[in-house]
Scaffold this motif. Structure first.
Motif, PDB file in Angstrom:
ATOM      1  N   PHE A   1       0.827  -1.200   0.000  1.00  0.00           N
ATOM      2  CA  PHE A   1       0.000   0.000   0.000  1.00  0.00           C
ATOM      3  C   PHE A   1       0.866   1.256   0.000  1.00  0.00           C
ATOM      4  CE2 PHE A   1      -2.669  -3.065   2.539  1.00  0.00           C
ATOM      5  CZ  PHE A   1      -3.476  -3.406   1.468  1.00  0.00           C
ATOM      6  N   ASP A   2       0.327   2.304  -0.637  1.00  0.00           N
ATOM      7  CA  ASP A   2       1.008   3.590  -0.735  1.00  0.00           C
ATOM      8  C   ASP A   2       0.095   4.689  -0.197  1.00  0.00           C
ATOM      9  OD1 ASP A   2       3.317   2.544  -2.164  1.00  0.00           O
ATOM     10  OD2 ASP A   2       1.954   2.321  -3.882  1.00  0.00           O
ATOM     11  N   ARG A   3       0.697   5.834   0.011  1.00  0.00           N
ATOM     12  CA  ARG A   3      -0.104   6.998   0.398  1.00  0.00           C
ATOM     13  C   ARG A   3      -1.203   7.242  -0.626  1.00  0.00           C
ATOM     14  NH1 ARG A   3       3.277  12.317   1.626  1.00  0.00           N
ATOM     15  NH2 ARG A   3       1.298  13.208   0.965  1.00  0.00           N
ATOM     16  N   GLY A   4      -2.393   7.564  -0.134  1.00  0.00           N
ATOM     17  CA  GLY A   4      -3.527   7.792  -1.018  1.00  0.00           C
ATOM     18  C   GLY A   4      -4.348   6.551  -1.291  1.00  0.00           C
ATOM     19  N   ASP A   5      -3.866   5.373  -0.862  1.00  0.00           N
ATOM     20  CA  ASP A   5      -4.659   4.146  -1.016  1.00  0.00           C
ATOM     21  C   ASP A   5      -5.755   4.113   0.042  1.00  0.00           C
ATOM     22  OD1 ASP A   5      -3.104   3.304  -3.098  1.00  0.00           O
ATOM     23  OD2 ASP A   5      -1.966   1.820  -1.960  1.00  0.00           O
ATOM     24  N   LEU A   6      -6.944   3.752  -0.382  1.00  0.00           N
ATOM     25  CA  LEU A   6      -8.044   3.493   0.548  1.00  0.00           C
ATOM     26  C   LEU A   6      -8.044   1.996   0.812  1.00  0.00           C
ATOM     27  CD1 LEU A   6     -10.565   4.515   2.085  1.00  0.00           C
ATOM     28  CD2 LEU A   6     -11.879   4.064   0.005  1.00  0.00           C
ATOM     29  N   VAL A   7      -7.905   1.597   2.083  1.00  0.00           N
ATOM     30  CA  VAL A   7      -7.682   0.195   2.414  1.00  0.00           C
ATOM     31  C   VAL A   7      -8.678  -0.265   3.465  1.00  0.00           C
ATOM     32  CG1 VAL A   7      -5.238   0.322   1.839  1.00  0.00           C
ATOM     33  CG2 VAL A   7      -5.965   0.743   4.187  1.00  0.00           C
ATOM     34  N   LEU A   8      -8.907  -1.579   3.462  1.00  0.00           N
ATOM     35  CA  LEU A   8      -9.710  -2.244   4.486  1.00  0.00           C
ATOM     36  C   LEU A   8      -8.770  -3.148   5.265  1.00  0.00           C
ATOM     37  CD1 LEU A   8     -12.835  -2.618   5.253  1.00  0.00           C
ATOM     38  CD2 LEU A   8     -12.617  -4.816   4.096  1.00  0.00           C
ATOM     39  N   ILE A   9      -8.764  -2.995   6.580  1.00  0.00           N
ATOM     40  CA  ILE A   9      -7.852  -3.745   7.433  1.00  0.00           C
ATOM     41  C   ILE A   9      -8.656  -4.465   8.509  1.00  0.00           C
ATOM     42  CG2 ILE A   9      -5.925  -3.594   9.052  1.00  0.00           C
ATOM     43  CD1 ILE A   9      -5.061  -2.863   6.257  1.00  0.00           C
ATOM     44  N   SER A  10      -8.397  -5.758   8.662  1.00  0.00           N
ATOM     45  CA  SER A  10      -8.973  -6.536   9.762  1.00  0.00           C
ATOM     46  C   SER A  10      -7.829  -7.088  10.601  1.00  0.00           C
ATOM     47  CB  SER A  10      -9.826  -7.689   9.232  1.00  0.00           C
ATOM     48  OG  SER A  10     -10.936  -7.217   8.516  1.00  0.00           O
ATOM     49  N   GLY A  11      -7.964  -6.976  11.930  1.00  0.00           N
ATOM     50  CA  GLY A  11      -6.908  -7.477  12.798  1.00  0.00           C
ATOM     51  C   GLY A  11      -7.157  -7.133  14.245  1.00  0.00           C
ATOM     52  N   GLU A  12      -6.095  -7.273  15.053  1.00  0.00           N
ATOM     53  CA  GLU A  12      -6.192  -7.072  16.502  1.00  0.00           C
ATOM     54  C   GLU A  12      -5.788  -5.649  16.860  1.00  0.00           C
ATOM     55  OE1 GLU A  12      -4.980  -9.898  20.064  1.00  0.00           O
ATOM     56  OE2 GLU A  12      -3.238  -8.758  19.356  1.00  0.00           O
ATOM     57  N   ALA A  13      -6.691  -4.933  17.522  1.00  0.00           N
ATOM     58  CA  ALA A  13      -6.424  -3.567  17.971  1.00  0.00           C
ATOM     59  C   ALA A  13      -5.885  -3.586  19.391  1.00  0.00           C
ATOM     60  CB  ALA A  13      -7.706  -2.743  17.904  1.00  0.00           C
ATOM     61  N   LYS A  14      -4.916  -2.708  19.665  1.00  0.00           N
ATOM     62  CA  LYS A  14      -4.339  -2.642  21.009  1.00  0.00           C
ATOM     63  C   LYS A  14      -3.577  -1.327  21.164  1.00  0.00           C
ATOM     64  CE  LYS A  14      -0.141  -5.186  19.689  1.00  0.00           C
ATOM     65  NZ  LYS A  14       0.708  -6.377  19.979  1.00  0.00           N
ATOM     66  N   VAL A  15      -3.175  -1.054  22.407  1.00  0.00           N
ATOM     67  CA  VAL A  15      -2.283   0.069  22.703  1.00  0.00           C
ATOM     68  C   VAL A  15      -0.910  -0.507  23.020  1.00  0.00           C
ATOM     69  CG1 VAL A  15      -1.809   2.011  24.232  1.00  0.00           C
ATOM     70  CG2 VAL A  15      -4.163   1.482  23.599  1.00  0.00           C
ATOM     71  N   TYR A  16       0.104   0.015  22.345  1.00  0.00           N
ATOM     72  CA  TYR A  16       1.482  -0.451  22.570  1.00  0.00           C
ATOM     73  C   TYR A  16       2.309   0.770  22.939  1.00  0.00           C
ATOM     74  CZ  TYR A  16       5.960  -2.792  21.752  1.00  0.00           C
ATOM     75  OH  TYR A  16       7.216  -3.311  21.906  1.00  0.00           O
ATOM     76  N   TYR A  17       2.679   0.859  24.215  1.00  0.00           N
ATOM     77  CA  TYR A  17       3.310   2.055  24.751  1.00  0.00           C
ATOM     78  C   TYR A  17       2.417   3.259  24.445  1.00  0.00           C
ATOM     79  CZ  TYR A  17       7.373  -0.748  25.898  1.00  0.00           C
ATOM     80  OH  TYR A  17       8.195  -1.699  26.436  1.00  0.00           O
ATOM     81  N   GLU A  18       2.862   4.187  23.614  1.00  0.00           N
ATOM     82  CA  GLU A  18       2.046   5.376  23.330  1.00  0.00           C
ATOM     83  C   GLU A  18       1.273   5.249  22.025  1.00  0.00           C
ATOM     84  OE1 GLU A  18       1.897   7.628  25.594  1.00  0.00           O
ATOM     85  OE2 GLU A  18       3.559   6.858  26.808  1.00  0.00           O
ATOM     86  N   ASP A  19       1.371   4.107  21.368  1.00  0.00           N
ATOM     87  CA  ASP A  19       0.791   3.960  20.025  1.00  0.00           C
ATOM     88  C   ASP A  19      -0.536   3.220  20.070  1.00  0.00           C
ATOM     89  OD1 ASP A  19       3.077   5.123  19.149  1.00  0.00           O
ATOM     90  OD2 ASP A  19       3.975   3.311  18.301  1.00  0.00           O
ATOM     91  N   PHE A  20      -1.480   3.715  19.281  1.00  0.00           N
ATOM     92  CA  PHE A  20      -2.725   2.997  19.020  1.00  0.00           C
ATOM     93  C   PHE A  20      -2.538   2.270  17.692  1.00  0.00           C
ATOM     94  CE2 PHE A  20      -3.675   6.542  21.691  1.00  0.00           C
ATOM     95  CZ  PHE A  20      -4.658   6.110  22.554  1.00  0.00           C
TER      96      PHE A  20
END
Length: 629
Positions: free
Chosen positions: A313-332
């Motif tokens: 994927f590149d900038r400007g791509d509209l994407v669908l993502i399925s996966g596990e959401a979590k907080v890792y240190y300061e990152d969502f």
């Protein structure tokens, strides 16, 4: 004498065979459902004059389902000279007490504009006398609708699905059995809501008679109001089915999922930063790094690790993502299990204006594309640039080795990320940085600089009424961009804003000859070197073209449409100025219909030809002038 007796016998036989069919006497009526034509209950003055014929009684063929089969010969005398502009209109009447006409119910209603079901006289006329006409009814729960009622006289017709999901292009529907027409539609994006029509021709320019068969899921002759449908899931591909025997439109998802907004995902993570859960999100890639992406939707942004999906994927791509959401240190973040490219070349989301905002605690904004105006107060050896922005301090992390000048004001765009000890704005390339003011594209013309030039037009001078009206144009520029803002109302129509840049390239003067957006408009004293166009003020159906001769070349652009307001930002380089800029731009704008139409409203105003119609050519011999700063 023998001939006389034979003739008399024939007359008596006709009376015996068809007398009960034609004579509306209460003694011969029974409780039940009857086919009834509009001339039997819609008087010219609007008064009710209800007539039900015994021979048009429907037979029950299933649970709440009825059918009438009648030969053309039996209907011909009843329908003779009773069409309305080549169309017969009918519905179903419910008779409970044959002697109490006041209790009879006409489905759809008896008002002049209440819905009923059409079939064309030409389709009836081609039948032989022994051919049968079949009327069907699944009796609806509501008495003010005709959905559930239909006939077989439309079976041989062609029908087309048109809708916002197809950019209103005509998609042929395949004939199936039992009066069903089907089409499989693939959307450009996942959708939940759509607007549509079932149209009886492969062009909008159908005869008024044929337009009677246009259907919007509620009523026929649907030339105005669109039908609407809401899926229970987010749908990319679906089947649409038009049942002409029952005037019903149905939709069957083929490719569907449940998409959660990124804002909802982050709200759940903010509420419990130890939580992990599986989700599916959709967004535009706004930032790309070796090991992750950042995507953003209309609500928020989140980090997507590339592990498992690669560098696809590149900038400007509209994407669908399925996966596990979590907080890792300061990152969502989401660790993906699957991904899908929906489309490429999409514009950035409109950046959030954080001018004057401290971002020391920016966790709710993590990953968001933002923009601010500020003055450089300090730089350091670790690529940190400190800005004073309307009383607030904002830090930029510069991976671009940009030549910042202390004391100079900049407009900076970038994503908010955690770096070392704080949240910082990270520009992605030099296009995210400009000296001086940049106008946020947010559908609001009130936040433009005070020296923007404003052109106004009467809000009541359009020949197509106030729903199709030019109202305002705003123009401004800096050294990098030309900004165009408009306030234009359109209803199932479009608009053009043309620009004469004063360059050496020959632009179009007869717009009917252009390779895109051809309209019956001639320019005198100026030409069309570049133009912005929009259909129905749809944010996804706005375009920017440059013009050489009559050849139109579409280019990507940055813009935003909200309701009647459109804002567009065009680099001077896209207008043919690799360096510098023109000294003056000549401008004109038009409300337009479809291809081959004229313009019912112009800026500046013109004197219209006598008897002007939608397809009457016009000449525009004046223009608005903008002196480039």
């Amino acid at each position: 004498m023998r001939k006389f007796l034979l003739g008399l016998v024939g007359i008596l036989l006709v009376f015996v065979l068809f007398g009960c069919f034609l004579v509306p006497t209460p003694e011969t009526l029974q409780p039940g459902y009857y086919v009834i034509f509009n001339f039997q209950y819609k008087a010219a003055d609007g008064a009710e004059d209800l007539t039900v014929l015994p021979g048009l009684k429907m037979e029950e063929v299933g649970d709440n389902e009825y059918k009438l089969t009648v030969t053309k010969a039996d209907l011909a005398s009843l329908l003779e000279n009773k069409d309305k502009d080549g169309v017969y209109w009918w519905t179903v009447a419910k008779v409970e007490d044959p002697s109490a006409t006041g209790t009879w119910i006409v489905y759809g209603g008896t008002g002049a504009y209440d819905p009923s079901v059409p079939f064309l006289k030409e389709d009836f006329d081609v039948l032989s006398d022994t051919d049968t006409v079949e009327f069907y009814a699944i009796i609806p729960d509501s008495t003010d609708t005709i959905v559930g009622l239909g006939d077989n006289l439309k079976d041989s017709r062609d029908f087309y699905f048109v809708g916002d999901v197809t950019s209103w292009s005509h998609m042929i529907m395949e004939k199936a059995e039992n009066g069903l027409f089907e089409a499989t539609i693939t959307a450009n994006d996942y959708i939940q809501n759509l607007q549509y029509k079932i149209w009886p021709a492969n062009t909008w320019d159908a005869s008024d008679t044929l337009k009677a068969l246009a259907f919007n899921g509620v009523h026929y002759y649907a030339t105005g109001e669109n039908g609407t449908y809401e899926f229970s899931e987010d749908v990319k591909e679906f089947k649409v089915i038009f049942d002409v025997h029952h005037s019903m439109v149905s939709f069957e998802p083929i490719k569907a999922t449940n998409i959660e907004t990124i804002g909802s995902v982050k709200d759940r993570l903010l509420a419990d930063d130890s939580a992990t859960f599986t989700t599916t999100v959709r967004g535009v890639v706004t930032y790309e790094y070796s090991s992750y992406l950042i995507i953003q939707d209309e609500t928020d942004a989140i980090k997507i690790y590339k592990y498992g999906i690669g560098n696809n994927f590149d900038r400007g791509d509209l994407v669908l993502i399925s996966g596990e959401a979590k907080v890792y240190y300061e990152d969502f973040e989401i660790v993906p299990e699957s991904s899908e490219l929906i489309s490429s070349g999409n514009l950035d989301p409109v950046p959030m204006d954080i001018t004057g905002t401290f971002i020391d605690d920016a966790s709710p904004l993590y990953g968001r594309l933002v923009q601010f105006v500020g003055t450089v107060s300090a730089t350091d050896a670790h690529d940190n640039v400190t800005f004073l922005s309307d009383g607030a301090e904002i830090t930029v992390k510069d991976y671009l080795d940009y030549n910042w000048q202390t004391g100079v004001e900049y407009t900076v765009k970038g994503v908010i990320m955690w770096n070392y000890d704080r949240y910082k704005v990270v520009p992605r390339d030099e296009n995210d940085i400009s000296e001086g003011i940049d106008i946020p594209l947010d559908g609001d013309l009130s936040d433009w600089p005070d020296d923007a030039i404003v052109f106004t037009d009467s809000s009541t001078d359009s020949k197509w009424g106030t729903d199709n009206e030019l109202k305002k144009i705003k123009i401004w520029n800096n050294d990098s961009y030309l900004y165009v803002g408009v306030d234009i109302s359109v209803s199932n129509n479009g608009w053009l804003l043309v620009m004469d840049l004063g360059n050496e390239t020959q632009g179009a003067t007869d717009l009917s000859q252009m390779s895109a957006w051809a309209r019956l408009i001639t320019l005198e004293g100026f030409e069309n070197d570049a133009f912005v166009a929009s259909w129905n003020n749809d944010d996804g159906n706005r375009h920017f073209y440059t013009v050489e001769g009559n050849t139109c070349t579409e280019k990507a652009h940055t813009g935003k449409t909200v309701s009647t307001i459109t804002e567009v930002k065009i680099p001077w380089s896209d207008l043919g100025y690799a360096s510098g800029k023109p000294t003056q731009i000549k401008i004109a704008a038009f409300v337009v219909g479809g291809d081959g139409s004229s313009a019912p409203d112009t800026m500046p105003d013109i004197t219209y030809p006598d008897g002007w119609q939608w397809n009457t050519p016009i000449t525009v011999d004046s223009y608005l002038t903008y002196d480039v700063k």
